[in-house]
Design a protein around this motif. Sequence first.
Motif, PDB file in Angstrom:
ATOM      1  N   THR A 272      23.633  53.320  47.778  1.00 27.80           N
ATOM      2  CA  THR A 272      24.990  53.369  48.782  1.00 27.80           C
ATOM      3  C   THR A 272      24.960  52.531  49.755  1.00 27.80           C
ATOM      4  N   LEU A 273      23.946  52.656  50.527  1.00 26.71           N
ATOM      5  CA  LEU A 273      23.868  52.195  51.923  1.00 26.71           C
ATOM      6  C   LEU A 273      23.912  50.491  51.448  1.00 26.71           C
ATOM      7  N   PHE A 274      22.914  50.021  50.731  1.00 20.81           N
ATOM      8  CA  PHE A 274      22.956  48.513  50.520  1.00 20.81           C
ATOM      9  C   PHE A 274      24.276  47.816  49.786  1.00 20.81           C
ATOM     10  N   ALA A 275      24.740  48.902  49.110  1.00 20.13           N
ATOM     11  CA  ALA A 275      26.049  48.462  48.307  1.00 20.13           C
ATOM     12  C   ALA A 275      27.177  48.310  49.456  1.00 20.13           C
ATOM     13  N   ASP A 276      27.256  49.237  50.470  1.00 17.43           N
ATOM     14  CA  ASP A 276      28.070  49.176  51.682  1.00 17.43           C
ATOM     15  C   ASP A 276      27.795  47.932  52.348  1.00 17.43           C
ATOM     16  N   ASN A 277      26.750  47.499  52.712  1.00 20.62           N
ATOM     17  CA  ASN A 277      26.631  46.553  53.711  1.00 20.62           C
ATOM     18  C   ASN A 277      26.456  45.074  53.004  1.00 20.62           C
ATOM     19  N   SER A 278      26.483  45.166  51.662  1.00 22.33           N
ATOM     20  CA  SER A 278      26.668  44.023  50.947  1.00 22.33           C
ATOM     21  C   SER A 278      28.114  43.274  50.580  1.00 22.33           C
ATOM     22  N   ARG A 279      29.139  44.391  50.605  1.00 17.53           N
ATOM     23  CA  ARG A 279      30.536  44.450  50.148  1.00 17.53           C
ATOM     24  C   ARG A 279      31.358  43.577  51.149  1.00 17.53           C
ATOM     25  N   LEU A 280      32.092  42.635  50.743  1.00 22.24           N
ATOM     26  CA  LEU A 280      32.842  41.765  51.738  1.00 22.24           C
ATOM     27  C   LEU A 280      34.134  42.187  51.840  1.00 22.24           C
ATOM     28  N   ASP A 281      34.652  42.465  53.042  1.00 21.04           N
ATOM     29  CA  ASP A 281      36.039  43.074  53.068  1.00 21.04           C
ATOM     30  C   ASP A 281      36.944  41.767  53.407  1.00 21.04           C
ATOM     31  N   VAL A 282      37.676  41.456  52.418  1.00 26.43           N
ATOM     32  CA  VAL A 282      38.560  40.158  52.362  1.00 26.43           C
ATOM     33  C   VAL A 282      39.837  40.713  52.493  1.00 26.43           C
ATOM     34  N   ALA A 283      40.206  41.914  52.548  1.00 29.04           N
ATOM     35  CA  ALA A 283      41.549  42.382  53.010  1.00 29.04           C
ATOM     36  C   ALA A 283      42.740  41.674  52.351  1.00 29.04           C
ATOM     37  N   GLY A 284      42.576  41.540  50.809  1.00 31.22           N
ATOM     38  CA  GLY A 284      43.622  41.066  50.052  1.00 31.22           C
ATOM     39  C   GLY A 284      43.984  39.449  50.300  1.00 31.22           C
ATOM     40  N   LYS A 285      43.155  39.051  51.320  1.00 35.57           N
ATOM     41  CA  LYS A 285      43.113  37.270  51.362  1.00 35.57           C
ATOM     42  C   LYS A 285      42.897  36.568  50.209  1.00 35.57           C
ATOM     43  N   THR A 286      43.625  35.409  50.064  1.00 39.04           N
ATOM     44  CA  THR A 286      43.468  34.302  49.051  1.00 39.04           C
ATOM     45  C   THR A 286      42.622  33.308  49.452  1.00 39.04           C
ATOM     46  N   PRO A 287      41.895  32.916  48.711  1.00 36.32           N
ATOM     47  CA  PRO A 287      40.807  31.671  49.077  1.00 36.32           C
ATOM     48  C   PRO A 287      41.733  30.511  49.563  1.00 36.32           C
ATOM     49  N   PRO A 288      41.250  29.625  50.343  1.00 34.93           N
ATOM     50  CA  PRO A 288      42.047  28.628  50.765  1.00 34.93           C
ATOM     51  C   PRO A 288      42.188  27.469  49.699  1.00 34.93           C
ATOM     52  N   SER A 289      43.237  26.805  49.823  1.00 36.31           N
ATOM     53  CA  SER A 289      43.567  25.706  48.868  1.00 36.31           C
ATOM     54  C   SER A 289      42.875  24.332  49.246  1.00 36.31           C
ATOM     55  N   LEU A 290      42.236  23.804  48.445  1.00 33.18           N
ATOM     56  CA  LEU A 290      41.513  22.308  48.827  1.00 33.18           C
ATOM     57  C   LEU A 290      42.420  21.261  48.139  1.00 33.18           C
ATOM     58  N   PRO A 291      42.343  20.074  49.086  1.00 31.56           N
ATOM     59  CA  PRO A 291      43.126  18.902  48.615  1.00 31.56           C
ATOM     60  C   PRO A 291      42.451  18.521  47.256  1.00 31.56           C
ATOM     61  N   PRO A 292      42.937  17.548  46.278  1.00 36.95           N
ATOM     62  CA  PRO A 292      42.367  17.177  45.196  1.00 36.95           C
ATOM     63  C   PRO A 292      41.459  15.858  45.594  1.00 36.95           C
ATOM     64  N   ALA A 293      40.303  15.853  45.047  1.00 32.26           N
ATOM     65  CA  ALA A 293      39.509  14.896  45.552  1.00 32.26           C
ATOM     66  C   ALA A 293      39.862  13.512  44.723  1.00 32.26           C
TER      67      ALA A 293
END
Length: 419
Positions: A272-293
Amino acid sequence: MSNHKEWLFPYQVTDHAGREARKLALTLDLSQLIDCATRVPDVDTHTANCLDLLLTSDPDRYSILVTAPLGTSDHCLVKTVSTYSPSDRGPCGVRRVWRYKSAHWDEMRQFFASFPWRPACFSSRDPTSWADAITEVIRLGMEFFIPYSDVASGCKARPWFDADCRHAEACKQSAFLAWADARTRDSPDTRNLKKAYNQASKSCKKALRRARYDHIGRIGTKLASYPAGSKAFWSLAKAIQSNFCRPSLPPLLEPDGSLAHSAEEKANLFATLFADNSRLDVAGKTPPSLPPASSTMREVRIRQREVLNVLRSLDVNKASGPDGIPAIVLRNCAPELSPILTRLYRLSLETGLVPKSWKLANVQPVPKKGSRADPTNYRPISVTSILCKIMERVLPCVCNSFSTAYQRSAQTRHLWVRR
């Protein structure tokens, strides 16, 4: 201690606590099943007596077996078996110890070279099924050509236990059974057989003590022959530590203030402790969009040569992951396994999928500074599959080769333009 002459015979004294304990047992309809001596002193003038009780409300369900004491103890080993107990479906607690020094490496290489890999492992396009099938074949080859023994994981190692100790314990057990049988039949030889058992018990204690002291002396001589602080010195010192003491975690403090004592409670607390420390809190954020290469990179292809080089450079002292595939087997059978693993790594790279078995890890908590009773003072060390680590080492080699080839191509093009 509650004394009652009906239980702890041949005591003839019954105290108040003994009477109350027996009255409680009779009220609850409990029967006492031990009817023979469970402590056999090694002094001839001392009388064997019963000091161990087994109370049950259903005596017909249990069978009792009393055998000779273990080691240097004078208390007999009491074993009870319930005839109506359900089968134990939990973990068996047995680990497999491989004897790599006695392995038949040539036969194992021939087995892997002639194995029908295509129909057995490459019948689909799923990297997970490929990895599981390859792992199963490697384990099958290990069982065929590497001697092994199954050892209870909780047992204390006794590297000093030799043939003399085994013979001494066998003699003690034989003398105990002869004395117990004569005592049951009220034979006139009971006293002489008791003396014979005492003598065998003392001889067994001396043999165990002598073997242990000799083993410690040999280790001390070997340690003295190594340079202080050398790798061989510390390797042997760590082996001694694991043989003569049992490392364990102390009781851990739960969030509610209670203590976790059992192994299961400690494991769940760390998980439980290691799982809580390894979990990322993204808060519903979407990944950034990258321009096409504006340019594309050609396909990266894993070659068998890179896989073979990594297999031959594996450290055989590294621990194996949850799949149980050791580095020594992969290194000794590198020419036979490199084409098989190359196909697996290519499929994983083409499909963009990682086998599920590679996502598992054996997590070991390592203490940091501070109290060892506080679970937050531990950091996790994850031991993953060596097959996955090989691919992690192969990809940089492939990318470096690709980068070098690209640089050489660019230099050639530059010279061509200048001309």
